[in-house]
Design a protein around this motif. Structure first.
Motif, PDB file in Angstrom:
ATOM      1  N   THR A 172      -8.784  -5.604   3.117  1.00 42.52           N
ATOM      2  CA  THR A 172      -8.067  -6.745   3.684  1.00 42.52           C
ATOM      3  C   THR A 172      -8.822  -8.006   3.298  1.00 42.52           C
ATOM      4  O   THR A 172     -10.050  -8.014   3.282  1.00 42.52           O
ATOM      5  CB  THR A 172      -7.974  -6.626   5.213  1.00 42.52           C
ATOM      6  OG1 THR A 172      -7.237  -5.446   5.537  1.00 42.52           O
ATOM      7  CG2 THR A 172      -7.283  -7.834   5.835  1.00 42.52           C
ATOM      8  N   GLY A 211     -11.709  -1.592   4.210  1.00 38.09           N
ATOM      9  CA  GLY A 211     -11.192  -0.818   5.331  1.00 38.09           C
ATOM     10  C   GLY A 211     -11.942   0.491   5.493  1.00 38.09           C
ATOM     11  O   GLY A 211     -12.798   0.860   4.664  1.00 38.09           O
ATOM     12  N   THR A 243      -3.424  -7.403   2.580  1.00 40.94           N
ATOM     13  CA  THR A 243      -4.023  -6.068   2.592  1.00 40.94           C
ATOM     14  C   THR A 243      -3.400  -5.211   1.514  1.00 40.94           C
ATOM     15  O   THR A 243      -2.228  -5.380   1.154  1.00 40.94           O
ATOM     16  CB  THR A 243      -3.852  -5.404   3.972  1.00 40.94           C
ATOM     17  OG1 THR A 243      -4.642  -4.224   4.029  1.00 40.94           O
ATOM     18  CG2 THR A 243      -2.404  -5.036   4.237  1.00 40.94           C
ATOM     19  N   SER A 244      -4.198  -4.296   0.967  1.00 42.63           N
ATOM     20  CA  SER A 244      -3.682  -3.288   0.047  1.00 42.63           C
ATOM     21  C   SER A 244      -4.415  -1.995   0.318  1.00 42.63           C
ATOM     22  O   SER A 244      -5.583  -1.996   0.745  1.00 42.63           O
ATOM     23  CB  SER A 244      -3.848  -3.722  -1.417  1.00 42.63           C
ATOM     24  OG  SER A 244      -5.208  -3.883  -1.755  1.00 42.63           O
ATOM     25  N   SER A 245      -3.728  -0.876   0.075  1.00 44.56           N
ATOM     26  CA  SER A 245      -4.304   0.399   0.494  1.00 44.56           C
ATOM     27  C   SER A 245      -3.734   1.563  -0.292  1.00 44.56           C
ATOM     28  O   SER A 245      -2.570   1.545  -0.708  1.00 44.56           O
ATOM     29  CB  SER A 245      -4.042   0.631   1.988  1.00 44.56           C
ATOM     30  OG  SER A 245      -4.562   1.882   2.406  1.00 44.56           O
ATOM     31  N   TYR A 246      -4.574   2.591  -0.481  1.00 47.27           N
ATOM     32  CA  TYR A 246      -4.122   3.909  -0.903  1.00 47.27           C
ATOM     33  C   TYR A 246      -4.123   4.868   0.288  1.00 47.27           C
ATOM     34  O   TYR A 246      -3.932   6.068   0.112  1.00 47.27           O
ATOM     35  CB  TYR A 246      -5.042   4.476  -1.981  1.00 47.27           C
ATOM     36  CG  TYR A 246      -4.902   3.849  -3.346  1.00 47.27           C
ATOM     37  CD1 TYR A 246      -3.698   3.319  -3.794  1.00 47.27           C
ATOM     38  CD2 TYR A 246      -5.992   3.824  -4.214  1.00 47.27           C
ATOM     39  CE1 TYR A 246      -3.591   2.770  -5.061  1.00 47.27           C
ATOM     40  CE2 TYR A 246      -5.891   3.281  -5.479  1.00 47.27           C
ATOM     41  CZ  TYR A 246      -4.685   2.758  -5.909  1.00 47.27           C
ATOM     42  OH  TYR A 246      -4.572   2.220  -7.162  1.00 47.27           O
ATOM     43  N   GLU A 300     -12.304   1.519  -3.507  1.00 47.92           N
ATOM     44  CA  GLU A 300     -11.993   1.396  -2.084  1.00 47.92           C
ATOM     45  C   GLU A 300     -10.698   2.134  -1.742  1.00 47.92           C
ATOM     46  O   GLU A 300      -9.814   2.269  -2.594  1.00 47.92           O
ATOM     47  CB  GLU A 300     -11.875  -0.084  -1.699  1.00 47.92           C
ATOM     48  CG  GLU A 300     -10.593  -0.797  -2.130  1.00 47.92           C
ATOM     49  CD  GLU A 300     -10.588  -1.264  -3.577  1.00 47.92           C
ATOM     50  OE1 GLU A 300      -9.601  -1.909  -3.992  1.00 47.92           O
ATOM     51  OE2 GLU A 300     -11.568  -0.993  -4.309  1.00 47.92           O
ATOM     52  N   GLU A 301     -10.620   2.600  -0.505  1.00 47.91           N
ATOM     53  CA  GLU A 301      -9.375   3.194  -0.016  1.00 47.91           C
ATOM     54  C   GLU A 301      -8.432   2.099   0.476  1.00 47.91           C
ATOM     55  O   GLU A 301      -7.227   2.163   0.245  1.00 47.91           O
ATOM     56  CB  GLU A 301      -9.663   4.188   1.105  1.00 47.91           C
ATOM     57  CG  GLU A 301      -8.422   4.890   1.639  1.00 47.91           C
ATOM     58  CD  GLU A 301      -8.757   5.977   2.655  1.00 47.91           C
ATOM     59  OE1 GLU A 301      -7.864   6.316   3.470  1.00 47.91           O
ATOM     60  OE2 GLU A 301      -9.893   6.491   2.648  1.00 47.91           O
ATOM     61  N   SER A 302      -8.989   1.103   1.140  1.00 47.48           N
ATOM     62  CA  SER A 302      -8.200  -0.019   1.661  1.00 47.48           C
ATOM     63  C   SER A 302      -9.074  -1.270   1.666  1.00 47.48           C
ATOM     64  O   SER A 302     -10.310  -1.183   1.724  1.00 47.48           O
ATOM     65  CB  SER A 302      -7.708   0.254   3.089  1.00 47.48           C
ATOM     66  OG  SER A 302      -6.915   1.410   3.157  1.00 47.48           O
ATOM     67  N   PRO A 353      -7.003  -0.094  -4.754  1.00 43.11           N
ATOM     68  CA  PRO A 353      -5.684  -0.669  -4.485  1.00 43.11           C
ATOM     69  C   PRO A 353      -5.637  -2.193  -4.629  1.00 43.11           C
ATOM     70  O   PRO A 353      -4.577  -2.740  -4.912  1.00 43.11           O
ATOM     71  CB  PRO A 353      -5.386  -0.236  -3.046  1.00 43.11           C
ATOM     72  CG  PRO A 353      -6.715   0.110  -2.457  1.00 43.11           C
ATOM     73  CD  PRO A 353      -7.517   0.655  -3.592  1.00 43.11           C
ATOM     74  N   LYS A 381       0.432   5.763   0.039  1.00 47.80           N
ATOM     75  CA  LYS A 381      -0.336   7.005  -0.045  1.00 47.80           C
ATOM     76  C   LYS A 381       0.157   7.809  -1.245  1.00 47.80           C
ATOM     77  O   LYS A 381      -0.630   8.340  -2.018  1.00 47.80           O
ATOM     78  CB  LYS A 381      -0.184   7.818   1.243  1.00 47.80           C
ATOM     79  CG  LYS A 381      -0.818   7.159   2.457  1.00 47.80           C
ATOM     80  CD  LYS A 381      -0.646   7.995   3.688  1.00 47.80           C
ATOM     81  CE  LYS A 381      -1.497   9.260   3.630  1.00 47.80           C
ATOM     82  NZ  LYS A 381      -1.435  10.003   4.918  1.00 47.80           N
ATOM     83  N   GLY A 405       0.820  -1.195   0.000  1.00 48.11           N
ATOM     84  CA  GLY A 405       0.000   0.000   0.000  1.00 48.11           C
ATOM     85  C   GLY A 405       0.856   1.247   0.000  1.00 48.11           C
ATOM     86  O   GLY A 405       1.966   1.258   0.536  1.00 48.11           O
TER      87      GLY A 405
END
Length: 381
Positions: free
Chosen positions: A271, A255, A285-288, A267-269, A227, A197, A195
């Motif tokens: 899992t 998330g 998990t993956s995230s912005y 999605e922002e995140s 993400p 930002k 992930g």
């Protein structure tokens, strides 16, 4: 596991519902014993964004390929690339006249580095022009599009590969070996996370800012998802190639959204959990919304981990037996050279890098999204 215990996961999955999985074989990389002096493949890069510059560097270092042309919708980029790489004007295309590449014998392969929603149409157009295709991952935004791309390349008699550079990177190959050959016994639990930002695709002066609302990655019709589609594919891949198995079921949870005005479409995140037929569980998990880049695997008799793990490296890690210290390589050149040898030798691309591999990843990603939306277990067959 969050939201669902491992025992509860297995109870929901049910006895007898575990489908046979297809082992993911260790990649067979052609190792050159002497410098290659034969004919090179002429590659045209389609899309001249951040990652295309890394591929251009890889092509400069490649033994088996050369940068022969470009395809771009920006005249200024076309002129700059033509001058920098001394490309002949007849090998410069835009998105409108791209189909004319069919009449250019000096282009062998089109490498598609466009936003996700354009992978399908340009793969099909390149195939119809009689050119071999490499497309970046994710292969497409839907499994149906992946199937159409495979069918088009099969019909045209050209090869289709997906840019799985990790399969040719020595640190990743070592963790494949540790997992698949059970160097520390069977892997029972695996964590993978990627992930950013603000993330760096080329160098410190060339940042892609996910906070920029004009980013195509924030638009579902262009990206196919957030993400998970962009970064989570690396986590899906890592779990599969460490274990050498295909997941049989998934659960997932979106998330929290900290920037509602930005994440209206994707999605922002996220899992998710994957269950494998050998009994291993993976939590990914993956995230912005936050930075993470790690891989950890726990086996009966030890462990191994990387951090950084799934980005561009250099990768660092350790095992219960000591430090992993494998010198970095030019990942793009290694990938291109391995793929080129299959084409030059008129051998089919192996399953772990061809269109069927890309299709498997997208089917898993679609199941993860379904699990997050429904809150249930989604079985994979």
């Amino acid at each position: 596991m969050s939201a669902l215990t491992r025992r509860g996961f297995l109870e929901k999955l049910g006895a007898g519902s575990v489908a046979a999985s297809l082992p993911l074989l260790l990649p067979s990389v052609h190792a050159a014993t002497a410098p290659y002096n034969g004919p090179k493949l002429n590659v045209a890069l389609c899309g001249l964004g951040n990652y295309a510059r890394m591929l251009a560097e890889g092509l400069q270092a490649s033994q088996y390929c050369r940068l022969a042309g470009v395809v771009t919708g920006h005249a200024d980029k076309a002129a700059a690339w033509q001058q920098q790489y001394q490309l002949p004007p007849q090998n410069i295309y835009n998105y409108n006249n791209f189909d004319g590449i069919a009449h250019n014998p000096n282009i062998d392969v089109v490498y598609i580095v466009l936003p996700n929603f354009l992978h399908k149409p340009f793969t099909i157009r390149a195939a119809q022009a009689g050119k071999h295709v490499i497309t970046e991952k994710p292969m497409a935004t839907t499994a149906a599009d992946c199937e159409a791309m495979i069918a088009a390349c099969n019909k045209a008699g050209v090869q289709l590969a997906v840019g799985y550079r990790m399969h040719f990177e020595p640190t990743q190959q070592e963790i494949m070996r540790l997992g698949q050959q059970k160097a520390f016994g069977p892997v029972r639990y695996l964590e993978a996370g990627l992930g950013y930002k603000t993330y760096n695709l080329a160098d410190a002066n060339d940042m892609v800012d996910i906070n920029d609302d004009t980013q195509w990655r924030l638009h579902k019709t262009k990206a196919g998802g957030g993400p998970l589609m962009d970064l989570g594919v690396y986590c899906v891949q890592a779990a599969r190639y460490v274990l050498g198995e295909e997941p049989v079921a998934v659960t997932a949870q979106f998330g929290p959204v900290h920037h509602a005005q930005r994440f209206t479409q994707v999605e922002e995140s996220i899992t998710w959990q994957m269950q494998f037929p050998g009994g291993a569980a993976a939590n990914c998990t993956s995230s912005y919304g936050f930075n993470i880049d790690k891989l950890y695997a726990s086996a009966d008799d030890g462990y191994f981990e990387l951090s950084p793990a799934l980005s561009h490296g250099p990768f660092t890690g350790k095992t219960s037996a000591g430090i992993l210290n494998i010198p970095p390589i030019n990942q793009q050149a290694s990938q291109l050279d391995a793929m080129a040898q299959y084409i030059i030798n008129k051998q089919p691309m192996p399953a772990h890098i061809n269109g069927s591999e890309g299709l498997r990843d997208i089917r898993i990603i679609e199941a993860i999204y379904k699990a997050a939306q429904t809150g249930g277990v989604v079985k994979l067959v």
